[in-house]
Design an enzyme around this catalytic site. Structure first.
Site, mmCIF file in Angstrom:
data_model
loop_
_atom_site.group_PDB
_atom_site.id
_atom_site.type_symbol
_atom_site.label_atom_id
_atom_site.label_comp_id
_atom_site.label_asym_id
_atom_site.label_seq_id
_atom_site.Cartn_x
_atom_site.Cartn_y
_atom_site.Cartn_z
ATOM 1 N N HIS A 279 -2.558 -6.695 6.752
ATOM 2 C CA HIS A 279 -3.655 -7.621 6.486
ATOM 3 C C HIS A 279 -4.692 -6.956 5.592
ATOM 4 O O HIS A 279 -4.886 -5.752 5.641
ATOM 5 C CB HIS A 279 -4.287 -8.144 7.774
ATOM 6 C CG HIS A 279 -4.757 -7.088 8.729
ATOM 7 N ND1 HIS A 279 -3.888 -6.344 9.507
ATOM 8 C CD2 HIS A 279 -5.998 -6.656 9.032
ATOM 9 C CE1 HIS A 279 -4.587 -5.510 10.269
ATOM 10 N NE2 HIS A 279 -5.873 -5.681 9.981
ATOM 11 N N HIS B 259 -8.670 -7.220 4.484
ATOM 12 C CA HIS B 259 -9.999 -7.742 4.795
ATOM 13 C C HIS B 259 -10.746 -7.971 3.487
ATOM 14 O O HIS B 259 -10.749 -7.094 2.617
ATOM 15 C CB HIS B 259 -10.801 -6.726 5.622
ATOM 16 C CG HIS B 259 -10.235 -6.433 6.967
ATOM 17 N ND1 HIS B 259 -10.626 -7.109 8.095
ATOM 18 C CD2 HIS B 259 -9.312 -5.527 7.374
ATOM 19 C CE1 HIS B 259 -9.980 -6.628 9.136
ATOM 20 N NE2 HIS B 259 -9.169 -5.667 8.727
#
Length: 136
Positions: free
Chosen positions: A99, A101
């Site tokens: 992931h 951010h």
């Protein structure tokens, strides 16, 4: 993976505030934001670390990054943005699914990096560069 929170979000079993979605990627609001507007960009396929993603899938996910950064900045009025990606527990990766951010920033905000920059000794940087090149 049924026990992965991000796979469950992709599958629709856990709701999210969706920002964009296509066959390869999903972007949504982070539920524990470091700043208002903190967003996440993930591959829909389950890969724990970025070095596990096939290059074509990584490209399909990351093609959304410039637009997301631009949209987060515009929506929040941020003067800067951190794009942060952690790989492995020792790098503070808490969810074992790749992931990215997208964190809006402003001068004087409360979030700070601990960046203890070091220096290479004579020949160490060239040796490290050679070792990395050998792995490419």
């Amino acid at each position: 993976m049924s026990d992965c929170i991000f796979c469950n979000i992709v599958a629709g079993r856990i709701p999210c505030a969706k920002l964009l979605e296509d066959d390869a990627a999903l972007a949504f609001m982070d539920i524990g934001p470091l700043a208002p507007g903190h967003a996440m960009l993930i591959p829909k396929g389950h890969y724990e670390t970025v070095d596990q993603i096939p290059a074509d899938e990584a490209a399909a996910v990351l093609r959304h990054l410039p637009a997301l950064v631009k949209a987060v900045r515009a929506a929040t009025g941020a003067t800067g943005v951190n794009v942060l990606q952690n790989n492995g527990r020792s790098a503070n990766q808490l969810v074992p699914h790749v992931h990215f951010h997208i964190i809006p920033r402003r001068e004087g905000d409360a979030w700070h990096f601990n960046w203890p920059a070091g220096k290479y000794g004579p020949g160490e940087m060239d040796d490290m560069a050679r070792r990395i090149r050998e792995g490419l």
